[in-house]
Write a protein that holds these residues in place. Structure first.
Motif, mmCIF file in Angstrom:
data_model
loop_
_atom_site.group_PDB
_atom_site.id
_atom_site.type_symbol
_atom_site.label_atom_id
_atom_site.label_comp_id
_atom_site.label_asym_id
_atom_site.label_seq_id
_atom_site.Cartn_x
_atom_site.Cartn_y
_atom_site.Cartn_z
ATOM 1 N N PRO A 245 0.978 -1.495 -0.011
ATOM 2 C CA PRO A 245 0.073 -0.109 -0.102
ATOM 3 C C PRO A 245 0.861 1.260 -0.110
ATOM 4 N N VAL A 246 2.009 1.137 0.829
ATOM 5 C CA VAL A 246 3.061 2.448 0.598
ATOM 6 C C VAL A 246 3.485 2.659 -0.899
ATOM 7 N N LEU A 247 3.998 1.619 -1.168
ATOM 8 C CA LEU A 247 4.401 1.690 -2.668
ATOM 9 C C LEU A 247 3.158 2.198 -3.544
ATOM 10 N N ALA A 248 2.113 1.797 -3.551
ATOM 11 C CA ALA A 248 0.991 1.891 -4.445
ATOM 12 C C ALA A 248 0.590 3.457 -4.262
ATOM 13 N N HIS A 249 0.705 3.982 -2.844
ATOM 14 C CA HIS A 249 0.275 5.297 -2.707
ATOM 15 C C HIS A 249 1.262 6.495 -3.411
ATOM 16 N N ARG A 250 2.410 5.974 -3.662
ATOM 17 C CA ARG A 250 3.328 6.819 -4.145
ATOM 18 C C ARG A 250 3.214 7.088 -5.827
ATOM 19 N N ARG A 251 2.530 6.186 -6.516
ATOM 20 C CA ARG A 251 2.622 6.569 -7.833
ATOM 21 C C ARG A 251 1.096 6.409 -8.365
ATOM 22 N N PRO A 252 0.764 7.050 -9.482
ATOM 23 C CA PRO A 252 -0.499 7.202 -10.045
ATOM 24 C C PRO A 252 -1.183 5.874 -10.566
ATOM 25 N N SER A 253 -0.056 4.970 -11.063
ATOM 26 C CA SER A 253 -0.618 3.706 -11.851
ATOM 27 C C SER A 253 -0.064 2.609 -10.846
ATOM 28 N N LEU B 236 -3.539 -4.123 -2.681
ATOM 29 C CA LEU B 236 -3.735 -3.364 -3.827
ATOM 30 C C LEU B 236 -5.506 -3.427 -3.729
ATOM 31 N N ALA B 237 -6.040 -4.550 -3.620
ATOM 32 C CA ALA B 237 -7.387 -4.327 -3.565
ATOM 33 C C ALA B 237 -7.930 -3.161 -2.696
ATOM 34 N N ILE B 238 -7.607 -3.063 -1.581
ATOM 35 C CA ILE B 238 -7.915 -2.529 -0.437
ATOM 36 C C ILE B 238 -7.575 -0.845 -0.787
ATOM 37 N N PHE C 5 -7.143 0.285 -3.835
ATOM 38 C CA PHE C 5 -7.899 0.840 -5.117
ATOM 39 C C PHE C 5 -9.157 1.255 -4.478
ATOM 40 N N MET C 6 -9.712 0.665 -3.462
ATOM 41 C CA MET C 6 -11.141 1.281 -2.873
ATOM 42 C C MET C 6 -10.974 2.623 -2.383
ATOM 43 N N MET C 7 -9.799 3.094 -1.919
ATOM 44 C CA MET C 7 -9.463 4.442 -1.332
ATOM 45 C C MET C 7 -9.078 5.299 -2.124
ATOM 46 N N ALA C 8 -8.008 4.752 -3.058
ATOM 47 C CA ALA C 8 -7.533 5.702 -3.907
ATOM 48 C C ALA C 8 -8.211 6.012 -5.345
ATOM 49 N N ARG C 9 -9.154 5.232 -5.790
ATOM 50 C CA ARG C 9 -9.967 5.578 -6.625
ATOM 51 C C ARG C 9 -11.211 6.362 -6.301
ATOM 52 N N LEU D 220 -17.523 3.119 -2.485
ATOM 53 C CA LEU D 220 -17.045 2.158 -3.390
ATOM 54 C C LEU D 220 -16.404 1.131 -2.755
ATOM 55 N N SER D 221 -15.826 1.142 -1.428
ATOM 56 C CA SER D 221 -15.655 0.167 -0.523
ATOM 57 C C SER D 221 -16.539 -0.803 -0.323
ATOM 58 N N ALA D 222 -18.152 -0.264 0.096
ATOM 59 C CA ALA D 222 -19.101 -1.054 0.549
ATOM 60 C C ALA D 222 -19.438 -1.858 -0.825
ATOM 61 N N PHE D 223 -19.672 -1.435 -1.979
ATOM 62 C CA PHE D 223 -20.003 -1.765 -2.996
ATOM 63 C C PHE D 223 -19.224 -2.952 -3.443
ATOM 64 N N SER D 224 -17.772 -2.733 -3.823
ATOM 65 C CA SER D 224 -16.871 -3.686 -4.188
ATOM 66 C C SER D 224 -16.674 -4.691 -3.200
ATOM 67 N N GLN D 225 -16.641 -4.723 -1.863
ATOM 68 C CA GLN D 225 -16.908 -5.735 -0.807
ATOM 69 C C GLN D 225 -18.033 -6.540 -1.002
ATOM 70 N N SER D 226 -19.080 -5.966 -1.016
ATOM 71 C CA SER D 226 -20.365 -6.645 -0.989
ATOM 72 C C SER D 226 -20.545 -7.392 -2.466
ATOM 73 N N VAL D 227 -20.213 -6.975 -3.501
ATOM 74 C CA VAL D 227 -20.349 -7.851 -4.718
ATOM 75 C C VAL D 227 -19.190 -8.606 -4.847
ATOM 76 N N GLY D 228 -18.086 -8.077 -4.584
ATOM 77 C CA GLY D 228 -16.682 -8.909 -4.512
ATOM 78 C C GLY D 228 -16.784 -10.214 -3.653
ATOM 79 N N TYR D 229 -17.180 -9.891 -2.385
ATOM 80 C CA TYR D 229 -17.300 -11.208 -1.506
ATOM 81 C C TYR D 229 -18.381 -12.043 -1.816
ATOM 82 N N LEU D 230 -19.435 -11.591 -2.550
ATOM 83 C CA LEU D 230 -20.429 -12.742 -2.895
ATOM 84 C C LEU D 230 -20.086 -13.384 -3.987
ATOM 85 N N VAL D 231 -19.044 -13.116 -4.866
ATOM 86 C CA VAL D 231 -18.328 -13.748 -5.929
ATOM 87 C C VAL D 231 -17.515 -14.844 -5.156
#
Length: 422
Positions: free
Chosen positions: A276-284, A328-330, A332-336, A346-357
């Protein structure tokens, strides 16, 4: 500068309390789940569970994550993150106690209650990190994921020894994990003074989290983040639920199988803070997605088909890679999301649908094994899903952000700038 940020810059003790509380909550996010698989053969014998019931038990937490996550953003807007997180920790403690006191009748209800509480914690910890410490949100997410990994390691490692040292007591082996959850409740109490509800906040409290003004499900970026979340969760919980049984079927002892599951948690720990720290330092984040999925596929394949003597290496590779995917998944929910309100939605939707899958993972792997008598087809299916996760990860990892205004004004996600910090 928001009042809370200014206060924290003057009072480091408040930051320390926040970090300790988040770490304590994070520690308990997997103990209710990872303490079960090493005990599956013993639970099946002592509690007279069928293979189908055992598969359902493995899938129950993920199903609860999917169902309950959908309500977390609404609870946040109505009562505030800090208050809801405290209630979730109390319910988690209650669920673990019930499961330990009367496993014959409360194993499933206690697991449902504990997993439902964890679902709320999963959703709101990341959005709270964005609101409470935005300039170090990646670090705070990394801290709670690190604590999560530590909890997963200890519960996997100690499950069988606790069971055997207590003379085969299922009650002790399951109920003991209520103790760290109760401690987390106490450590969370000081955070209530910083809660924000609706549009008004008490004097000295932080500004209220912005309400989401968009319907996140209308955006392709939301579905890409959701698909990545769902697939990484499916792969993680399938491995978590059945790797100990796979290794025992290959000739490993129950203790060794539990140790290998703990080693997978150790791999999670290795990447949960840094990614998460590395991900926070770059746009992509696409450069982080590719090796994470290659490692996940290699670890799954090696765990089943490589010589059993090499299992520790492949399990460690799997754990490192899956820890990276979770981070990365966590992230993305914050950074997007452009603000904490949209982040919670976004976190609620992603985790609700994602965990059902994801709930299909433990269930289908168990049923496929029962139908075929082999682990080859279930693991081959998981490898196909690794490829699918790579594709959606490359899309979710692009430097895009959902709009903060009404969809009418901004019909497409906006591109991030600078270092990618939000």
């Amino acid at each position: 500068m928001p009042k809370y940020q200014a206060a924290c810059s003057r009072r480091p003790f408040e930051i320390t309390l926040l970090v300790v509380a988040v770490a304590a909550a994070g520690f308990n996010l997997r103990t209710a789940i990872t303490s079960l698989p090493p005990l599956f053969p013993d639970l099946q014998t002592q509690l007279h569970l069928s293979t189908a019931e055992l598969s359902l038990l493995a899938a129950t937490p993920v199903i609860c994550f999917g169902v309950v996550s959908a309500f977390a953003a609404w609870l946040n807007r109505r009562y505030g993150e800090e208050a809801i997180l405290l209630v979730a920790l109390i319910l988690l403690t209650a669920g673990l106690l019930l499961r330990g006191v009367a496993p014959e009748v409360m194993l499933f209800p206690g697991t449902v209650l504990a997993a439902s509480a964890i679902a709320v914690l999963n959703v709101l910890l990341s959005s709270m990190a964005k609101r409470r410490w935005p300039e170090r949100a990646g670090l705070l997410i990394g801290i709670y994921l690190t604590a999560l990994s530590v909890g997963a390691i200890l519960s996997s490692l100690l499950a069988v020894p606790l069971y055997r040292s207590s003379g085969g007591s299922v009650r002790l082996a399951l109920g003991i994990w209520a103790a760290p959850a109760a401690l987390a409740v106490l450590l969370w109490l000081p955070q209530l003074r910083y809660r924000a509800v609706g549009a008004a906040s008490p004097a000295g409290a932080p500004a209220a989290a912005p309400r989401a003004s968009i319907k996140v499900y209308r955006y392709a970026l939301t579905w890409q983040v959701t698909a990545f979340m769902g697939l990484q969760s499916l792969l993680y919980y399938a491995a978590l639920s059945w790797l100990p049984t796979i290794f025992q079927d290959r000739g490993a002892s129950a203790v060794t199988a539990g140790d290998l599951l703990a080693l997978m948690g150790l791999g999670n720990l290795a990447t949960s803070l840094i990614v998460p720290v590395l991900a926070h330092r770059r746009p992509s984040q696409r450069a982080l997605v590719v090796p994470s999925l290659i490692g996940t596929a290699a670890g799954l394949a090696g765990s089943l088909w490589a010589p059993l003597s090499t299992a520790p290496f492949w399990v460690l590779v799997l754990g490192v890679s899956q820890g990276s995917c979770l981070g990365l998944a966590i992230f993305f929910m914050m950074a997007r999301a452009p603000d904490p309100g949209v982040a919670a939605s976004l976190s609620a939707f992603s985790q609700s649908v994602g965990y059902l899958v994801a709930s299909a993972g433990p269930l289908e792997v168990g049923l496929l094994h029962s139908a075929t008598g082999s682990w080859d087809i279930p693991v081959a299916l998981l490898l196909v899903l690794c490829a699918a996760e790579l594709v959606v990860g490359l899309l979710a990892g692009r430097p895009l952000v959902l709009p903060a205004a009404s969809p009418r004004g901004q019909p497409t996600p906006t591109r991030m700038s600078g270092t990618g910090r939000t």
